[in-house]
Design an enzyme around this catalytic site. Sequence first.
Site, mmCIF file in Angstrom:
data_model
loop_
_atom_site.group_PDB
_atom_site.id
_atom_site.type_symbol
_atom_site.label_atom_id
_atom_site.label_comp_id
_atom_site.label_asym_id
_atom_site.label_seq_id
_atom_site.Cartn_x
_atom_site.Cartn_y
_atom_site.Cartn_z
ATOM 1 N N HIS A 103 -2.806 11.473 1.235
ATOM 2 C CA HIS A 103 -2.285 10.782 2.848
ATOM 3 C C HIS A 103 -1.856 11.979 2.763
ATOM 4 O O HIS A 103 -0.095 11.940 3.182
ATOM 5 C CB HIS A 103 -1.335 9.623 2.596
ATOM 6 C CG HIS A 103 -0.840 8.867 3.884
ATOM 7 N ND1 HIS A 103 -1.343 7.755 4.186
ATOM 8 C CD2 HIS A 103 -0.399 9.164 4.895
ATOM 9 C CE1 HIS A 103 -0.906 7.311 5.261
ATOM 10 N NE2 HIS A 103 -0.549 8.320 5.890
ATOM 11 N N ARG B 150 1.038 -1.244 -0.035
ATOM 12 C CA ARG B 150 -0.158 0.249 0.032
ATOM 13 C C ARG B 150 0.938 1.606 0.337
ATOM 14 O O ARG B 150 1.762 1.578 0.398
ATOM 15 C CB ARG B 150 -1.018 0.204 1.210
ATOM 16 C CG ARG B 150 -1.357 1.541 1.714
ATOM 17 C CD ARG B 150 -2.688 0.640 2.687
ATOM 18 N NE ARG B 150 -2.963 2.598 2.679
ATOM 19 C CZ ARG B 150 -3.108 2.968 4.011
ATOM 20 N NH1 ARG B 150 -2.924 2.775 5.045
ATOM 21 N NH2 ARG B 150 -3.767 4.681 4.367
ATOM 22 N N ASN C 242 -6.885 1.378 10.181
ATOM 23 C CA ASN C 242 -5.741 1.267 10.392
ATOM 24 C C ASN C 242 -5.692 1.545 12.137
ATOM 25 O O ASN C 242 -6.541 2.005 12.745
ATOM 26 C CB ASN C 242 -4.653 3.448 10.703
ATOM 27 C CG ASN C 242 -4.754 2.604 9.075
ATOM 28 O OD1 ASN C 242 -4.838 2.265 8.273
ATOM 29 N ND2 ASN C 242 -4.101 4.038 8.652
ATOM 30 N N GLU D 81 -3.177 -0.332 7.896
ATOM 31 C CA GLU D 81 -1.773 0.332 9.050
ATOM 32 C C GLU D 81 -1.997 -0.997 9.981
ATOM 33 O O GLU D 81 -3.511 -0.886 10.723
ATOM 34 C CB GLU D 81 -1.564 1.910 9.349
ATOM 35 C CG GLU D 81 -1.242 1.925 8.323
ATOM 36 C CD GLU D 81 -1.184 3.755 7.700
ATOM 37 O OE1 GLU D 81 -0.596 3.983 9.608
ATOM 38 O OE2 GLU D 81 -1.795 4.449 7.346
ATOM 39 N N GLU E 5 -6.524 8.046 7.284
ATOM 40 C CA GLU E 5 -6.899 8.910 8.224
ATOM 41 C C GLU E 5 -7.997 10.382 8.534
ATOM 42 O O GLU E 5 -6.889 11.033 9.069
ATOM 43 C CB GLU E 5 -5.756 8.666 9.082
ATOM 44 C CG GLU E 5 -5.836 7.345 9.526
ATOM 45 C CD GLU E 5 -4.048 7.089 10.192
ATOM 46 O OE1 GLU E 5 -3.830 8.234 10.391
ATOM 47 O OE2 GLU E 5 -3.897 6.186 10.299
ATOM 48 N N TYR F 1 -3.760 1.202 15.743
ATOM 49 C CA TYR F 1 -2.343 0.970 16.967
ATOM 50 C C TYR F 1 -2.768 0.995 18.031
ATOM 51 O O TYR F 1 -1.639 0.015 18.782
ATOM 52 C CB TYR F 1 -1.857 2.555 16.459
ATOM 53 C CG TYR F 1 -1.356 2.387 14.953
ATOM 54 C CD1 TYR F 1 0.576 2.425 14.705
ATOM 55 C CD2 TYR F 1 -2.361 3.141 14.445
ATOM 56 C CE1 TYR F 1 0.565 2.532 13.965
ATOM 57 C CE2 TYR F 1 -1.588 2.924 13.064
ATOM 58 C CZ TYR F 1 0.361 3.354 12.628
ATOM 59 O OH TYR F 1 0.931 2.239 10.842
HETATM 60 O O1 IFM Z 1 3.171 7.221 9.974
HETATM 61 C C1 IFM Z 1 1.629 7.520 10.196
HETATM 62 C C2 IFM Z 1 1.025 7.641 9.042
HETATM 63 O O2 IFM Z 1 1.189 7.860 8.250
HETATM 64 C C3 IFM Z 1 -0.495 6.962 9.593
HETATM 65 N N1 IFM Z 1 -0.733 6.552 10.520
HETATM 66 C C4 IFM Z 1 -0.243 6.434 11.781
HETATM 67 C C5 IFM Z 1 1.513 5.903 10.748
HETATM 68 C C6 IFM Z 1 2.089 6.010 12.653
HETATM 69 O O3 IFM Z 1 2.063 7.028 13.226
#
Ligand code: IFM
Length: 455
Positions: free
Chosen positions: A121, A77, A292, A358, A166, A294
Amino acid sequence: MRERRFPDGFLWGTATAAYQIEGAVSEDGRGPSIWDTFSHTPGKTFEGHTGDVACDHYHRWPEDVRLMQQLGTPAYRFSIAWPRILPQGTGQVNQRGLDFYDRLVDALLQAGVTPFVTLYHWDLPQALQDRGGWAERETVEAFAAYADIVARRLGDRVKHWITHNEPWVVAFLGHYLGVHAPGLQDVRVAIQVSHNLLVSHGHAVQALRAAVPDAQVGITLNLSPVRAATDSEEDRLAAQRYDGFLNRWFLDPVFGRGYPQDMLEQYGELAPTVEPRDLDAIAAPLDFLGVNYYTPAFVRHDPSEANLLNLALLSPEELRAAGYETTEMGWAIVPDGLYELLTRLLHEYAPRVIYITENGAAFADRLVAGEVRDPRRIAFLRDHFAAAHRALQEGVPLRGYFVWSLMDNFEWAHGYSKRFGLIYIDYETLERIPKESYAWYAEVIRANGLVEPGR
Ligand code: IFM
């Protein structure tokens, strides 16, 4: 042996974004973007770092494609830099910009790697920002025109398209907190921008479908389960508000429900101006949802700060005191959060297909004697893959998983101080050094899952 095999054809991948890796900001006719302006403004990024050179992917992409091939990833991606295609945001098309991505796509396909293209992005052409950026409807229409141009050039070979990455980050970090480009601090603008981004997503979906009838189209949202800091009623309500702000504000309209009523009431007169047919456009049916993930958000009621939602996120120190391990970003490591998120999406929104577009972690990696050992990243990924596998068992239509990131890169306001890559970048020489996690991930891909000692 404990085996967690993923379904046949599961798309393991890695992800990057144009401004974070490409460099070559003034080459071959590229125009300036808001991130060039922002990163060159004193005080905005860690030690004044910019994306001027980044990983020099613009010149070193053949090596990067070889590294993907060696890794064995079936998918990649990446994002297109709008200002390479339309240096002024609209009008004159820069063929040399399109040529770059054309060559990259051909090389990926030759290497057996399926390209997933993200159109936005975060690198808006500065010329559009000068006319008001995402706060203006002109940018919405410009985005659909840009989507059409890229789709016509690459759509014979690229079948997986992501409109936005995002939009929450773009709207609120860029226009409310001001820690991302364009660095504004105006909550009313931020909320309008969140709406305009969603409308532009809807219009781009239409443009993509018209240009590439067999396209698979989606949007990538940054989503987190929200956990209240305590059981108190106040904290519980704060968590509900944050869930509305981060998750439901985007999911609900994309899945055809319009904006959540509680958030419209919360925003009151700050609620965005919505034109007739906007909500229909936003609700254009999608082939997949990009997720995404985290970390969860840990929230407590906090009336002391004059902020939008009367709440505060727990600090990294508080998270560690509560027993959570954290990454270099200060984010709690909670693999179960991924399971929780995916199963919630299944039950509440029923997307046709989900890709994790992500997931990954920054750690303080060190190059020692030519090697980078990153056992914490391996553990992080292993536990998140296991959580995704558990969600698959429950019927979540997960079809692929993109690790963030292929290589260390420009982590926005943090500059090069945070390393998320499977490949270490020596920023002095731009040498690429695969980390231990790269070899470990290659094994996961080869086995199509986790094969570990134990039950
Ligand atoms: O690096 C970023 C990415 O550009 C968008 N999502 C989170 C990642 C880590 O912070």
